[in-house]
Design an enzyme around this catalytic site. Sequence first.
Site, PDB file in Angstrom:
ATOM      1  N   ASP A  37      12.115   8.474  18.094  1.00  0.00           N
ATOM      2  CA  ASP A  37      13.347   9.256  18.113  1.00  0.00           C
ATOM      3  C   ASP A  37      12.996  10.722  18.303  1.00  0.00           C
ATOM      4  OD1 ASP A  37      15.360   7.356  17.829  1.00  0.00           O
ATOM      5  OD2 ASP A  37      14.997   7.190  15.677  1.00  0.00           O
ATOM      6  N   ASP A  76      22.365  31.226   1.664  1.00  0.00           N
ATOM      7  CA  ASP A  76      21.880  29.927   2.149  1.00  0.00           C
ATOM      8  C   ASP A  76      20.354  29.953   2.236  1.00  0.00           C
ATOM      9  OD1 ASP A  76      21.352  27.551   3.399  1.00  0.00           O
ATOM     10  OD2 ASP A  76      22.836  27.807   4.998  1.00  0.00           O
ATOM     11  N   GLU A 129      17.680  26.679   8.202  1.00  0.00           N
ATOM     12  CA  GLU A 129      18.703  27.034   9.184  1.00  0.00           C
ATOM     13  C   GLU A 129      19.453  28.291   8.762  1.00  0.00           C
ATOM     14  OE1 GLU A 129      20.952  23.505   9.370  1.00  0.00           O
ATOM     15  OE2 GLU A 129      19.493  22.395  10.580  1.00  0.00           O
ATOM     16  N   SER A 187      28.062  21.045   1.214  1.00  0.00           N
ATOM     17  CA  SER A 187      28.223  19.724   0.613  1.00  0.00           C
ATOM     18  C   SER A 187      28.583  18.730   1.707  1.00  0.00           C
ATOM     19  CB  SER A 187      29.314  19.736  -0.468  1.00  0.00           C
ATOM     20  OG  SER A 187      30.596  19.822   0.122  1.00  0.00           O
ATOM     21  N   MET A 209      30.426  22.430   5.219  1.00  0.00           N
ATOM     22  CA  MET A 209      30.358  23.862   5.495  1.00  0.00           C
ATOM     23  C   MET A 209      29.779  24.565   4.280  1.00  0.00           C
ATOM     24  SD  MET A 209      34.299  25.222   5.046  1.00  0.00           S
ATOM     25  CE  MET A 209      35.058  23.946   6.016  1.00  0.00           C
TER      26      MET A 209
END
Length: 701
Positions: free
Chosen positions: A329, A366, A370, A398, A403
């Site tokens: 993959d 965050d 990312e 979540s 978001m």
Amino acid sequence: MNPDAPTPKNKSSRSRPSDRPQARKKAKIKTKGIYLRAIGDAFVKLNPKSAIRNPVMFLVWVGTIITLSVTIEPNLFGTTQQKNPQLFNGILTGILFFTVWFANFAEAVAEGRGKAQADTLRSTKSETLAKLLSPDGKITDVPSTSLKQGDTVYVVAGDVIPADGEVIMGVASVDESAITGESAPVLKESGSDIASSVTGGTRIISDELIVRVTADPGKGFIDRMIALVEGAERTKTPNEVALTVLLAVLSLVFLFVVATLPVFAYYADTPINVPILVALLVALIPTTIGGLLSAIGIAGMDRVAQFNVIATSGRAVEACGDVNTLVLDKTGTITLGNRLAEEFIPINGHSIEQVASVAWVASVFDDTPEGKSIVRLAEKLGIRYDLDPNQAQGVEFSAKTRMSGTNLPGGREARKGAVGAIKGFVRSRNGRITPELDVAYEQVSQQGGTPLAVCLDNEIYGVIYLKDIVKSGIRERFDQLRRMGVRTIMLTGDNRITASVIAQEAGVDDFIAEATPEDKISVIQREQAQGKLVAMTGDGTNDAPALAQANVGVAMNTGTQAAKEAANMVDLDSDPTKLIDIVSIGKQLLITRGALTTFSLANDIAKYFAIIPVIFASANLQSLNVMNLTSTNSAVLSALIYNALIIPALIPLALKGVQFRPLTANQLLQRNILIYGLGGVIAPFIAIKLIDVLITLVGLA
């Protein structure tokens, strides 16, 4: 922050520098315990039932009994003219005994590593009280051992999951370090194909779950793993069986030759005593590879286990060595999977700087790769704010909301996430959705990227383009596989243009774009129809048929129960890239077995020149005594001492494996003949002569 998948685990937490000295100390203690246990196990394996499973070493075992008998009664097989025959026969018996014991020790050490791993897995099992949930919603505390397949249990933060199961309701973080060694928690949720499977013995650290039990007592994942790594009856692989048969046939041929020697010796007026005949037989049969063969096979499974991969059998590990095709993959195997911010795309008349500003605010709390990449990209554009942590509040990603973002002073809300989720968020605040958002979404998607929408309150500012990065060094690894004759095929759900770009950058041999689960089976069957062995990884229920079809199927531990049951290997770390390492280990197993077989057979040439000339000294064969050994006794003892000592000397190589190099079959053959063939002839010549000198010095010649 990833709206399409659980929060990535923090790999850096795996081993802190301060932990390493203690880890090394524990490893040393563990290794010491393995060797101490192996010493006792090697004696246990001397019983006839164990000995007869190895035809080569069984002949040595029988020879030990014979020489022990003539040590007790020197004239048992006729009058002997040897000087002090009991001393010689006693020494010979001791050497033969340790030859068998060293072979048993090699196998016991290899098995000991598996037993140590089984002990570690067993330590995670503990009988706990489970909250059994009845159909009417009533909760009853019952022992975890009483749970059966189909029962429903309720688990909350702090509870140990009592049995293997599937999450049917709830979202929670689960600590799987007892099984995987990974300290970062894993997100488990209902309705997810790859994150709904839970393992008994792991612990919930937040929230709550309702789990349907999928395994009866004693048949759970940990129970199966313990049985696999500790199984007393290890099934030999086809190649191992074939080699064992070959060694047994060679041993029978040499047994026939030795049995007929007394007749020729009688006519040559050179009578040969029974102990000398036994010594000659042991010197000629391939005892080195015979003594190490089981250890090599067991060690192959152990090397896979050191990569935190559990193999269902040695056959699976050996099959890795014969693999011709890898079906991989794209995401997580060829690319990093942790997508990084590449570009801000403004919409609705906003500027790039405005999109970057809102994205920075939405991502500042965050801590995922990312999220950090978004902050870095915004700061490259000069965007930065001094937010007071006491006034601003981070909103974690979540699985339900898809978001994350920041709640600002004054009630303002900055959010980033899946385009669909942000659309819903904006609509709930009476915001307007324009066609520009869909255009930007398609623009990013067509490049193989992941689009994240960014909004402030009810206004969408633009889209963040997250790019999937091809793993560093993956092209070189595919080049190595290609040199070994292994073909790589990439499967991806991306469109053909994006797939082509990634395939070219990664260096795979072929790719299939917009692939479906059915395509995996088709690819595997197509390759197998051409006589090739295929390996692949998978984690979802839809991967199970392909995992079962593949010659080597590696399931991720985070995957579904169906995937793990269909595969013949389970990766406890859930790292698809390991498939490349597993194939290398399989090839190393075959190379090690071939190298030591070559070395063992080459050894016999030197031992032949050591014993035959001195046995038939009166038959004018002294010209063959190229080592100029002192006497018959000295030659026999020297050859057999070398024969015994070479087994423990090669145990580390058998366990660790011959150094693996990505070479063609012809190059490997030439290398084996040069190093282990020629080396197998030269080494015993030197060693036997040195031992002969020592024996002469101590007066045993």
